[in-house]
Design an enzyme around this catalytic site. Structure first.
Site, PDB file in Angstrom:
ATOM      1  N   LYS A  53       0.801  -1.019   0.270  1.00  0.00           N
ATOM      2  CA  LYS A  53       0.089   0.059  -0.112  1.00  0.00           C
ATOM      3  C   LYS A  53       0.868   1.290   0.136  1.00  0.00           C
ATOM      4  O   LYS A  53       0.539   2.164  -0.829  1.00  0.00           O
ATOM      5  CB  LYS A  53      -0.960  -0.024   1.178  1.00  0.00           C
ATOM      6  CG  LYS A  53      -2.068  -1.226   0.993  1.00  0.00           C
ATOM      7  CD  LYS A  53      -2.805  -0.940   2.423  1.00  0.00           C
ATOM      8  CE  LYS A  53      -3.846  -2.090   2.414  1.00  0.00           C
ATOM      9  NZ  LYS A  53      -4.485  -2.121   3.959  1.00  0.00           N
ATOM     10  N   GLY A  69      -0.824   0.858   6.669  1.00  0.00           N
ATOM     11  CA  GLY A  69      -1.127  -0.245   7.648  1.00  0.00           C
ATOM     12  C   GLY A  69      -2.125  -1.113   7.020  1.00  0.00           C
ATOM     13  O   GLY A  69      -3.054  -0.887   6.427  1.00  0.00           O
ATOM     14  N   ASP A  70      -2.035  -2.430   7.778  1.00  0.00           N
ATOM     15  CA  ASP A  70      -3.227  -3.235   7.693  1.00  0.00           C
ATOM     16  C   ASP A  70      -3.201  -4.080   8.735  1.00  0.00           C
ATOM     17  O   ASP A  70      -2.233  -4.433   9.680  1.00  0.00           O
ATOM     18  CB  ASP A  70      -2.597  -4.010   6.281  1.00  0.00           C
ATOM     19  CG  ASP A  70      -3.839  -5.016   5.976  1.00  0.00           C
ATOM     20  OD1 ASP A  70      -4.854  -4.567   5.468  1.00  0.00           O
ATOM     21  OD2 ASP A  70      -3.966  -6.229   6.407  1.00  0.00           O
ATOM     22  N   THR A  71      -4.555  -4.519   9.200  1.00  0.00           N
ATOM     23  CA  THR A  71      -4.715  -5.180  10.298  1.00  0.00           C
ATOM     24  C   THR A  71      -5.756  -6.568  10.290  1.00  0.00           C
ATOM     25  O   THR A  71      -6.586  -6.296   9.312  1.00  0.00           O
ATOM     26  CB  THR A  71      -5.539  -4.305  11.332  1.00  0.00           C
ATOM     27  OG1 THR A  71      -4.888  -3.300  11.667  1.00  0.00           O
ATOM     28  CG2 THR A  71      -5.873  -4.867  12.876  1.00  0.00           C
ATOM     29  N   GLY A 106       0.341  -4.586  10.683  1.00  0.00           N
ATOM     30  CA  GLY A 106       1.616  -4.212   9.960  1.00  0.00           C
ATOM     31  C   GLY A 106       1.614  -2.777   9.600  1.00  0.00           C
ATOM     32  O   GLY A 106       0.580  -2.163   9.293  1.00  0.00           O
TER      33      GLY A 106
END
Length: 198
Positions: A53, A69-71, A106
């Protein structure tokens, strides 16, 4: 051109955390394939996706600092992303009720010289026991439908949580400790230092 941080995320929760920290930023939403690879572990998955991203947006804005970010929620080795519909949200909540699960977030930061710094923060969340009626009423609010694991700890979903073991903000979607680490590694600490001085 502005030197403010670019947040490569559509998440209003991540934006809220950056505002809380007093950081200036603008939002640019990336368009990337978020599919998980076969056999990919949750930590590497969210870190890869955050890097993807950030890179997608950084290509459009060279010389700018970009944060992404990613969750995901993980229980019994299964990655729970955002529910596909209300029934899927109820299914996810049923898996979580009365148990502890992990939330992996992340983050990736691309700094103006083009280098990328990334990491993963994992937090344990213990949930209260809740019944089918509670799940249905919560899902009916609409809140869980765009949240990993079908709950929002910073809002109504807080009523479902018993305790948190680790960084609360990782569950929200932007782990503050990891963010500071990445800013340090990228030489961008000056972006927050001025807000912490007395």
């Amino acid at each position: 051109m502005s030197d403010s941080l670019i947040l490569a995320s559509a998440s209003p929760r991540r934006a809220d955390v950056l505002r809380m920290l007093g950081l200036e930023f603008e939002v640019v939403i990336p368009e990337v394939d978020e599919s998980i690879f076969d056999g990919e572990a949750p930590g590497p998955y969210v870190e890869r996706l955050a890097r993807t991203k950030a890179s997608a947006v950084a290509r459009r804005f060279p010389g700018r600092a970009v944060l992404a970010g990613d969750t995901v929620v993980v229980i019994d080795g299964e990655v729970l992303g955002k529910p596909t519909d209300s029934a899927d949200a109820v299914r996810m909540l049923g898996r979580l009720s009365g148990r502890e699960h992990a939330v992996a977030t992340g983050l990736a930061l691309i700094v103006p010289d083009g280098s990328i710094h990334s990491g993963v923060s994992t937090t344990g969340v213990s949930m209260r026991d809740f019944d089918e009626d509670t799940m249905q009423r919560y899902v009916a609010t609409g809140e869980p439908l765009d949240k990993a694991g079908a709950y929002a700890i910073q809002s109504l979903g807080a009523a479902l949580v018993r305790s948190v073991r680790g960084d609360y903000y990782a569950v929200v979607g932007l782990p503050v400790s990891l963010l500071f680490d990445l800013l340090d590694r990228g030489g961008c600490s000056h972006r927050v230092e001025r807000h912490l001085s007395t």
